[in-house]
Write a protein that holds these residues in place. Structure first.
Motif, PDB file in Angstrom:
ATOM      1  N   LEU A  96      12.234 -60.164  23.084  1.00  0.00           N
ATOM      2  CA  LEU A  96      11.319 -59.445  23.974  1.00  0.00           C
ATOM      3  C   LEU A  96      11.633 -59.722  25.440  1.00  0.00           C
ATOM      4  O   LEU A  96      11.525 -58.824  26.280  1.00  0.00           O
ATOM      5  CB  LEU A  96       9.869 -59.813  23.646  1.00  0.00           C
ATOM      6  CG  LEU A  96       9.358 -59.262  22.318  1.00  0.00           C
ATOM      7  CD1 LEU A  96       8.089 -59.986  21.893  1.00  0.00           C
ATOM      8  CD2 LEU A  96       9.115 -57.759  22.420  1.00  0.00           C
ATOM      9  N   THR A  97      12.028 -60.950  25.762  1.00  0.00           N
ATOM     10  CA  THR A  97      12.403 -61.283  27.139  1.00  0.00           C
ATOM     11  C   THR A  97      13.617 -60.464  27.552  1.00  0.00           C
ATOM     12  O   THR A  97      13.671 -59.925  28.667  1.00  0.00           O
ATOM     13  CB  THR A  97      12.684 -62.791  27.278  1.00  0.00           C
ATOM     14  OG1 THR A  97      11.514 -63.512  26.894  1.00  0.00           O
ATOM     15  CG2 THR A  97      13.076 -63.162  28.689  1.00  0.00           C
ATOM     16  N   SER A  98      14.568 -60.344  26.654  1.00  0.00           N
ATOM     17  CA  SER A  98      15.760 -59.528  26.922  1.00  0.00           C
ATOM     18  C   SER A  98      15.379 -58.057  27.112  1.00  0.00           C
ATOM     19  O   SER A  98      15.869 -57.388  28.025  1.00  0.00           O
ATOM     20  CB  SER A  98      16.748 -59.680  25.770  1.00  0.00           C
ATOM     21  OG  SER A  98      17.876 -58.896  25.982  1.00  0.00           O
ATOM     22  N   GLN A  99      14.474 -57.561  26.257  1.00  0.00           N
ATOM     23  CA  GLN A  99      14.009 -56.174  26.398  1.00  0.00           C
ATOM     24  C   GLN A  99      13.328 -55.972  27.751  1.00  0.00           C
ATOM     25  O   GLN A  99      13.523 -54.951  28.407  1.00  0.00           O
ATOM     26  CB  GLN A  99      13.030 -55.811  25.278  1.00  0.00           C
ATOM     27  CG  GLN A  99      13.667 -55.560  23.943  1.00  0.00           C
ATOM     28  CD  GLN A  99      12.635 -55.222  22.878  1.00  0.00           C
ATOM     29  OE1 GLN A  99      11.449 -55.048  23.149  1.00  0.00           O
ATOM     30  NE2 GLN A  99      13.097 -55.129  21.646  1.00  0.00           N
ATOM     31  N   TYR A 100      12.526 -56.955  28.161  1.00  0.00           N
ATOM     32  CA  TYR A 100      11.830 -56.866  29.446  1.00  0.00           C
ATOM     33  C   TYR A 100      12.832 -56.849  30.600  1.00  0.00           C
ATOM     34  O   TYR A 100      12.738 -56.020  31.506  1.00  0.00           O
ATOM     35  CB  TYR A 100      10.853 -58.038  29.599  1.00  0.00           C
ATOM     36  CG  TYR A 100      10.166 -58.052  30.944  1.00  0.00           C
ATOM     37  CD1 TYR A 100       9.058 -57.256  31.180  1.00  0.00           C
ATOM     38  CD2 TYR A 100      10.643 -58.838  31.990  1.00  0.00           C
ATOM     39  CE1 TYR A 100       8.431 -57.240  32.416  1.00  0.00           C
ATOM     40  CE2 TYR A 100      10.032 -58.831  33.229  1.00  0.00           C
ATOM     41  CZ  TYR A 100       8.922 -58.035  33.431  1.00  0.00           C
ATOM     42  OH  TYR A 100       8.315 -58.016  34.655  1.00  0.00           O
ATOM     43  N   GLU A 101      13.781 -57.760  30.562  1.00  0.00           N
ATOM     44  CA  GLU A 101      14.757 -57.859  31.647  1.00  0.00           C
ATOM     45  C   GLU A 101      15.636 -56.613  31.751  1.00  0.00           C
ATOM     46  O   GLU A 101      16.017 -56.211  32.843  1.00  0.00           O
ATOM     47  CB  GLU A 101      15.629 -59.104  31.455  1.00  0.00           C
ATOM     48  CG  GLU A 101      14.860 -60.399  31.691  1.00  0.00           C
ATOM     49  CD  GLU A 101      15.594 -61.642  31.226  1.00  0.00           C
ATOM     50  OE1 GLU A 101      16.680 -61.522  30.598  1.00  0.00           O
ATOM     51  OE2 GLU A 101      15.065 -62.738  31.479  1.00  0.00           O
ATOM     52  N   ASN A 102      15.958 -55.992  30.629  1.00  0.00           N
ATOM     53  CA  ASN A 102      16.832 -54.811  30.621  1.00  0.00           C
ATOM     54  C   ASN A 102      16.066 -53.493  30.625  1.00  0.00           C
ATOM     55  O   ASN A 102      16.674 -52.425  30.513  1.00  0.00           O
ATOM     56  CB  ASN A 102      17.758 -54.860  29.390  1.00  0.00           C
ATOM     57  CG  ASN A 102      18.662 -56.061  29.417  1.00  0.00           C
ATOM     58  OD1 ASN A 102      19.187 -56.430  30.461  1.00  0.00           O
ATOM     59  ND2 ASN A 102      18.840 -56.697  28.278  1.00  0.00           N
TER      60      ASN A 102
END
Length: 151
Positions: A96-102
């Motif tokens: 989810l952090t990766s989804q948020y950042e991208n």
């Protein structure tokens, strides 16, 4: 003398007494007929907690947890079923952090649609114990808005 077990750590309360066998002393469960009022109240709390949990779950989940004997067992099973193990939780947070950042606004997507998708990610992160501050979310939205909206 009763030495109670801690419900949060060890499951249901079981009244324990010391039994002497010559020079040796061992702890054994107190027979039900020897329970005092305090023992009965603590045992009743465990049954009430179990009843509340059982009443709060749906029929599908009930079948999964019907074999659990204590409120602690039910709670642990529910927690694992809904949150997963610590490894699974950590993986979800990383994903989810990766989804948020991208995260980017797609062509033809309305601001409302974009914000709804971003909110799903941030709400899931919050539920997993990794909240993203509102000011950080606002900065993210401003950065990803298309340049054409500013004209």
């Amino acid at each position: 003398m009763a030495a109670p077990l801690n419900l949060e750590e060890n499951g249901p309360f079981i009244p324990i007494i010391e039994e002497k066998d010559g020079e040796n002393t061992r702890l054994v469960p107190n027979p039900r007929r020897k329970y005092d009022e305090d023992d009965r109240k603590k045992i009743e709390k465990g049954y009430k907690a179990k009843k509340l949990l059982v009443c709060g779950i749906g029929p599908d989940e009930f079948n999964r947890f019907s074999s659990c004997e204590s409120a602690k067992e039910i709670w642990d099973c529910l927690k694992t079923a809904h949150e997963g193990t610590e490894q699974v939780k950590e993986s979800k947070i990383n994903m989810l952090t990766s989804q948020y950042e991208n995260f980017k606004m797609r062509e033809g997507e309305t601001i409302h649609e974009m914000f709804t998708k971003l909110s799903l990610i941030t709400n899931e992160l919050r539920s997993l114990g990794e909240p993203i501050s509102m000011s950080k979310q606002v900065r993210k939205v401003i950065r990803i808005l298309p340049k054409s909206l500013g004209k």
